[in-house]
Scaffold this active site. Structure first.
Site, mmCIF file in Angstrom:
data_model
loop_
_atom_site.group_PDB
_atom_site.id
_atom_site.type_symbol
_atom_site.label_atom_id
_atom_site.label_comp_id
_atom_site.label_asym_id
_atom_site.label_seq_id
_atom_site.Cartn_x
_atom_site.Cartn_y
_atom_site.Cartn_z
ATOM 1 C CG ASP A 165 -2.073 0.958 1.110
ATOM 2 O OD1 ASP A 165 -2.359 1.406 -0.015
ATOM 3 O OD2 ASP A 165 -2.696 1.274 2.145
ATOM 4 C CG ASN A 210 -7.992 -1.820 -5.093
ATOM 5 O OD1 ASN A 210 -7.109 -2.656 -4.939
ATOM 6 N ND2 ASN A 210 -8.210 -0.861 -4.195
HETATM 7 C C1 IPE Z 1 -5.419 -2.673 -0.204
HETATM 8 O O1 IPE Z 1 -5.121 -1.322 -0.318
HETATM 9 C C2 IPE Z 1 -5.394 -3.339 -1.545
HETATM 10 C C3 IPE Z 1 -4.068 -3.465 -2.173
HETATM 11 C C4 IPE Z 1 -2.932 -3.131 -1.653
HETATM 12 C C5 IPE Z 1 -4.087 -4.038 -3.492
HETATM 13 P P1 IPE Z 1 -6.252 -0.201 -0.454
HETATM 14 O O2 IPE Z 1 -5.531 1.085 -0.568
HETATM 15 O O3 IPE Z 1 -7.191 -0.570 -1.536
HETATM 16 O O4 IPE Z 1 -7.015 -0.331 0.939
HETATM 17 P P2 IPE Z 1 -7.902 0.750 1.711
HETATM 18 O O5 IPE Z 1 -8.916 1.268 0.744
HETATM 19 O O6 IPE Z 1 -6.981 1.823 2.183
HETATM 20 O O7 IPE Z 1 -8.478 -0.015 2.853
HETATM 21 C C1 IPE Z 2 -1.693 0.280 -3.321
HETATM 22 O O1 IPE Z 2 -1.447 1.646 -3.360
HETATM 23 C C2 IPE Z 2 -1.927 -0.306 -4.692
HETATM 24 C C3 IPE Z 2 -3.320 -0.643 -4.976
HETATM 25 C C4 IPE Z 2 -4.312 -0.598 -4.135
HETATM 26 C C5 IPE Z 2 -3.617 -1.050 -6.336
HETATM 27 P P1 IPE Z 2 -2.632 2.718 -3.308
HETATM 28 O O2 IPE Z 2 -3.031 3.034 -4.700
HETATM 29 O O3 IPE Z 2 -3.735 2.249 -2.444
HETATM 30 O O4 IPE Z 2 -1.893 3.950 -2.660
HETATM 31 P P2 IPE Z 2 -2.483 4.956 -1.578
HETATM 32 O O5 IPE Z 2 -2.974 4.136 -0.427
HETATM 33 O O6 IPE Z 2 -3.596 5.697 -2.255
HETATM 34 O O7 IPE Z 2 -1.327 5.832 -1.218
HETATM 35 MG MG MG Z 3 -4.103 2.438 -0.464
#
Ligand code: IPE
Ligand code: IPE
Ligand code: MG
Length: 241
Positions: free
Chosen positions: A19, A67
């Site tokens: 993340d 997502n």
């Molecule tokens: C979890 O991260 C999913 C992945 C890393 C693929 P998210 O960024 O989607 O999770 P939330 O929305 O902060 O809980």
């Molecule tokens: C994790 O990074 C990757 C996916 C969920 C695909 P994020 O895209 O959630 O990054 P932040 O949490 O917005 O910084």
């Molecule tokens: Mg995230």
């Protein structure tokens, strides 16, 4: 042995919630996809560190069932990145003894990507040095629901009776049925939640939440997290000896 290798017995199965890509890009005034590309490049370093650190199974969360709520531009960009990742990394994965598997529901993914995923699984199916599992369109609740549906069908068609259903039977219907449960789940970016990742399998996993954003998560930090896992006392409900 490299100097950051872990001398003690480390976790055999590490799962990572990668993340923080979006925030990493925002900090640099760049679009979120820039962060996803940087994040994808990190994966190789962490995969390649595994054999030296005693990690046999690595499971990474690449895209969740939630997502899809992101903008069309981001979702399309991520799907194209997954195709590019497979194209770019396939050779090195085969050569480095990595066995790749994908978990998650493939039904919503485009046909071309699914064909590439199948091909990579087949190409690496004889490898055994590291087992890399990529969670793509994966959600823990979705996985258990799909498993329950298939289990119900088995009962309906007389191949199983309801009396035979126990935790072990249900596990056989999960996407992860060939994998051991994770010993350690790491989440980067400072969020302390699991966001629907490996809900069933992580019943007794240890958790580590680190502030580093995924594109900055280095081999050295990975080694440090694994070392701190080595100091934990896992009791599984019993009393330590
Ligand atoms: C979890 O991260 C999913 C992945 C890393 C693929 P998210 O960024 O989607 O999770 P939330 O929305 O902060 O809980
Ligand atoms: C994790 O990074 C990757 C996916 C969920 C695909 P994020 O895209 O959630 O990054 P932040 O949490 O917005 O910084
Ligand atoms: Mg995230």
């Amino acid at each position: 042995m490299p100097k950051d290798a872990i001398p003690t017995i480390g976790p055999a199965h590490v799962a990572i919630i990668m993340d923080g890509n979006g925030r990493w890009a925002q900090k640099r005034g760049r679009p979120r996809l820039f962060g996803h590309h940087a994040g994808a490049r990190r994966v190789r370093e962490i995969v390649e560190a595994c054999p030296d650190m005693g990690v046999k199974y690595l499971t990474i969360f690449a895209f969740s069932t939630e997502n899809w709520k992101r903008t069309q531009v981001e979702v399309a960009g991520l799907m194209s990145l997954f195709r590019k990742y497979i194209e770019r990394e396939a050779k090195a994965l085969v050569r480095n003894g990595v066995r790749v598997r994908f978990i998650g529901d493939r039904i919503r993914l485009d046909e071309k990507l699914v064909a590439m995923m199948d091909e990579l699984e087949l190409l690496t199916s004889h490898n055994d040095l590291i087992h890399l599992t990529i969670a793509l369109n994966y959600g823990g609740r979705d996985e258990v629901t799909r498993a329950a549906k298939r289990l119900a069908l088995e009962i309906e068609q007389g191949r199983l009776t309801h009396d035979e259903v126990d935790a072990e039977t249900l596990s056989r219907f999960l996407d992860t049925h060939v994998l051991p449960d994770p010993d350690l789940v790491i989440r980067t970016s400072g969020e302390a939640r699991i966001s629907n990742f490996l809900l069933w399998q992580s019943a007794y996993a240890e958790y580590e939440f680190v502030d580093t954003l995924w594109p900055d998560f280095s081999r050295t930090e990975f080694a440090r997290v694994l070392a701190s896992y080595g100091k934990r006392d896992r009791r599984f409900g019993a009393v330590s000896a």
